[in-house]
Scaffold this active site. Structure first.
Site, PDB file in Angstrom:
ATOM      1  N   LYS A 101       0.843  -1.192   0.000  1.00 34.84           N
ATOM      2  CA  LYS A 101       0.000   0.000   0.000  1.00 34.84           C
ATOM      3  C   LYS A 101       0.887   1.255   0.000  1.00 34.84           C
ATOM      4  CE  LYS A 101      -4.093  -1.948   0.280  1.00 34.84           C
ATOM      5  NZ  LYS A 101      -5.165  -1.739  -0.714  1.00 34.84           N
TER       6      LYS A 101
ATOM      7  N   LYS B  45     -13.265  -7.935  -8.558  1.00 37.67           N
ATOM      8  CA  LYS B  45     -13.830  -8.625  -7.398  1.00 37.67           C
ATOM      9  C   LYS B  45     -15.177  -9.205  -7.822  1.00 37.67           C
ATOM     10  CE  LYS B  45     -11.681  -5.513  -3.998  1.00 37.67           C
ATOM     11  NZ  LYS B  45     -10.817  -4.766  -4.930  1.00 37.67           N
TER      12      LYS B  45
ATOM     13  N   ASP C  41      -8.674  -0.684 -10.605  1.00 40.47           N
ATOM     14  CA  ASP C  41      -9.494  -1.394  -9.620  1.00 40.47           C
ATOM     15  C   ASP C  41     -10.813  -0.646  -9.427  1.00 40.47           C
ATOM     16  OD1 ASP C  41     -10.626  -2.734  -7.501  1.00 40.47           O
ATOM     17  OD2 ASP C  41      -9.089  -2.218  -6.055  1.00 40.47           O
TER      18      ASP C  41
ATOM     19  N   GLU D 118      -1.404  -0.197  -8.982  1.00 39.47           N
ATOM     20  CA  GLU D 118      -2.857  -0.339  -8.969  1.00 39.47           C
ATOM     21  C   GLU D 118      -3.519   0.990  -8.638  1.00 39.47           C
ATOM     22  OE1 GLU D 118      -6.090  -2.837  -6.278  1.00 39.47           O
ATOM     23  OE2 GLU D 118      -4.163  -3.770  -6.796  1.00 39.47           O
TER      24      GLU D 118
ATOM     25  N   ASP E 152      -0.189  -0.337  -4.560  1.00 41.42           N
ATOM     26  CA  ASP E 152      -1.600   0.041  -4.661  1.00 41.42           C
ATOM     27  C   ASP E 152      -1.790   1.409  -4.025  1.00 41.42           C
ATOM     28  OD1 ASP E 152      -4.327   0.252  -4.797  1.00 41.42           O
ATOM     29  OD2 ASP E 152      -4.750  -1.423  -3.444  1.00 41.42           O
TER      30      ASP E 152
END
Length: 340
Positions: free
Chosen positions: A119, A227, A203, A175, A149
Site C-alpha cells: 500500500k 472482485k 481497480d 494499482e 496500490d
C-alpha cells in the site's frame, strides 16, 4: 475440455425474498487491525441449495451499489460456480502503510509467497515513507513480484513522480494510481513515452463504475483488478473480463471464507491467470464462519467448497438490532435487484 468462458449470464434467476430471508444469518467478526476504518466486519450469509453465499457491501454503500453484491451471494447459494481451470490459485501477501520495521512480521503471517502488494499514497504519509516500505519488501524478498496500490491517492503529477522514485524496485504494476479513468490513461501513456515498463492496473475504475468496460475501451489500463461481489457474481465478472480483453487479477473485499470462496472460484475459472491474486485476506479477521478457513499454503489457496460451521455462526451472531438493520437492507436491495 473447458470452454474458455462460460455462457454469458442472462437475466438474474432470483429465488423469492421469503426464501432468501429465511436462509439468512448475520455475523459480526472483529478485525485484527482497522481496515477502511472498520474494526468489526458484519456480513449476511445465505444458505441455498448450492451452498453458502455472502452479502457484505460496506455500510456506506447505497442500495443500488449493493445490488450486485446480493446477486453474487444468490449466485453462490442457488447456482454454484462455473467449472475451474485450476485446482489452486496463487496469492500475494499484502503490506499495509506501515513503517519499514514491521514489514518483516507482516510478511511472516503469509508464509512463503512469490508476490507482494504494498500500500502506498496513504493520507498523511510522504513519498519517502512509500520508498522505505517498498525498499524493505525488496530487501527481504529480492525475487518476489512487487505491486503497489495507491487506491487513487495521487494526482497525475504525483503518480509520475512517485513511480519514477519507486521504479528501481522493478514493480510488476501500480494499482489505481489516480482516481479517474482519464488520469489513468494519462499516467499509462506517459510511462510508455518514458520507456517505463510498469503496468497500470484499474481497480475502483472497474468495480465502482456504471460501465465497467470503459477503462478498457479508453486504453486506460494494462490490466484489471476485479472482485466477484461488486460485479454481480462470478459469471458476470467472467463476461466482463471476456469483453474487456485484458489480463486480470482477482482480489477480495474484506470477506469471510465464504466470500473468499467466490473470489477463488472466479480466479479458478479464468482461462489465464498471469499474476498472483489478492485473496489472502481472511487473516485480517480475528475469527471466521468455518473451522477450515481459506488461508494460503505455500503462496496458494485451494479451490474447494467452504463448509460453514453452525457453532461459529452461533458464536459470531450479530446483535438483534444489527440483524434487523441487515434484514431491512436485504429487503431494499432485493427490490432493486428484482427491478433491474
Amino acid at each position: 475440455m473447458h470452454e474458455q468462458y462460460p455462457t454469458p449470464p442472462g437475466p438474474v434467476s432470483l429465488p423469492s425474498l421469503e426464501e432468501v430471508s429465511a436462509a439468512a444469518r448475520v455475523v459480526s467478526i472483529p478485525m485484527r487491525v482497522k481496515f477502511r476504518g472498520v474494526l468489526v466486519r458484519e456480513a449476511l450469509l445465505i444458505e441455498g441449495p448450492a451452498g453458502w453465499g455472502e452479502f457484505c457491501p460496506f455500510l456506506e454503500y447505497d442500495d443500488a451499489e449493493s445490488a450486485p453484491w446480493l446477486a453474487s451471494a444468490i449466485e453462490a447459494a442457488w447456482h454454484g460456480f462455473p467449472a475451474a481451470h485450476r485446482t489452486s490459485v496463487p496469492v500475494n501477501a499484502t503490506v499495509p502503510a506501515v513503517g519499514p520495521a514491521p514489514v518483516k512480521s507482516v510478511l511472516a503471517r503469509f508464509g512463503e509467497v512469490g508476490a507482494v502488494k504494498v500500500k502506498v499514497a496513504e493520507r498523511g504519509q510522504t513519498l519517502a515513507d512509500d520508498v522505505e516500505r517498498v525498499a524493505e519488501v525488496r530487501r527481504l524478498l529480492p525475487h518476489a513480484g512487487i505491486k503497489v496500490d495507491a487506491n487513487g491517492g495521487w494526482d497525475v503529477r504525483e503518480a509520475l513522480v512517485a513511480l519514477e522514485a519507486l521504479g528501481r524496485f522493478d514493480l510488476q504494476y501500480v494499482e489505481q494510481p489516480v482516481p479517474d479513468i482519464a488520469g489513468l490513461r494519462e499516467v499509462r501513456l506517459e510511462l510508455r513515452r518514458r520507456g517505463d515498463r510498469t503496468l497500470v492496473a484499474a481497480d475502483e475504475s472497474v468495480r465502482r463504475q456504471e460501465d465497467p468496460l470503459r477503462v478498457a475501451r479508453e486504453d486506460a489500463a494494462d490490466l484489471l483488478v476485479i472482485k466477484a461481489a461488486p460485479l454481480g457474481g462470478v459469471r458476470r465478472a467472467l463476461d466482463i473480463v471476456r469483453r474487456a480483453g485484458l489480463p486480470v487479477v482477482v482480489s477480495s473485499a474484506l470477506d469471510t471464507s465464504v466470500g473468499i470462496g467466490a473470489g477463488v472460484a472466479l480466479a479458478a475459472a479464468l482461462p489465464e491467470l498471469p499474476f498472483a491474486c489478492g485473496l489472502a485476506t481472511v487473516s485480517r479477521m480475528a475469527d471466521d464462519v468455518t473451522d477450515e478457513s481459506l488461508v494460503p499454503v505455500d503462496g496458494a489457496l485451494p479451490v474447494r467448497e467452504v463448509r460453514v460451521s453452525e457453532e461459529r455462526l452461533r458464536l459470531l451472531a450479530a446483535p438483534e438490532d444489527r440483524v434487523e438493520w441487515w434484514s431491512r437492507r436485504l429487503e431494499r436491495t432485493y427490490a432493486v435487484l428484482a427491478g433491474s
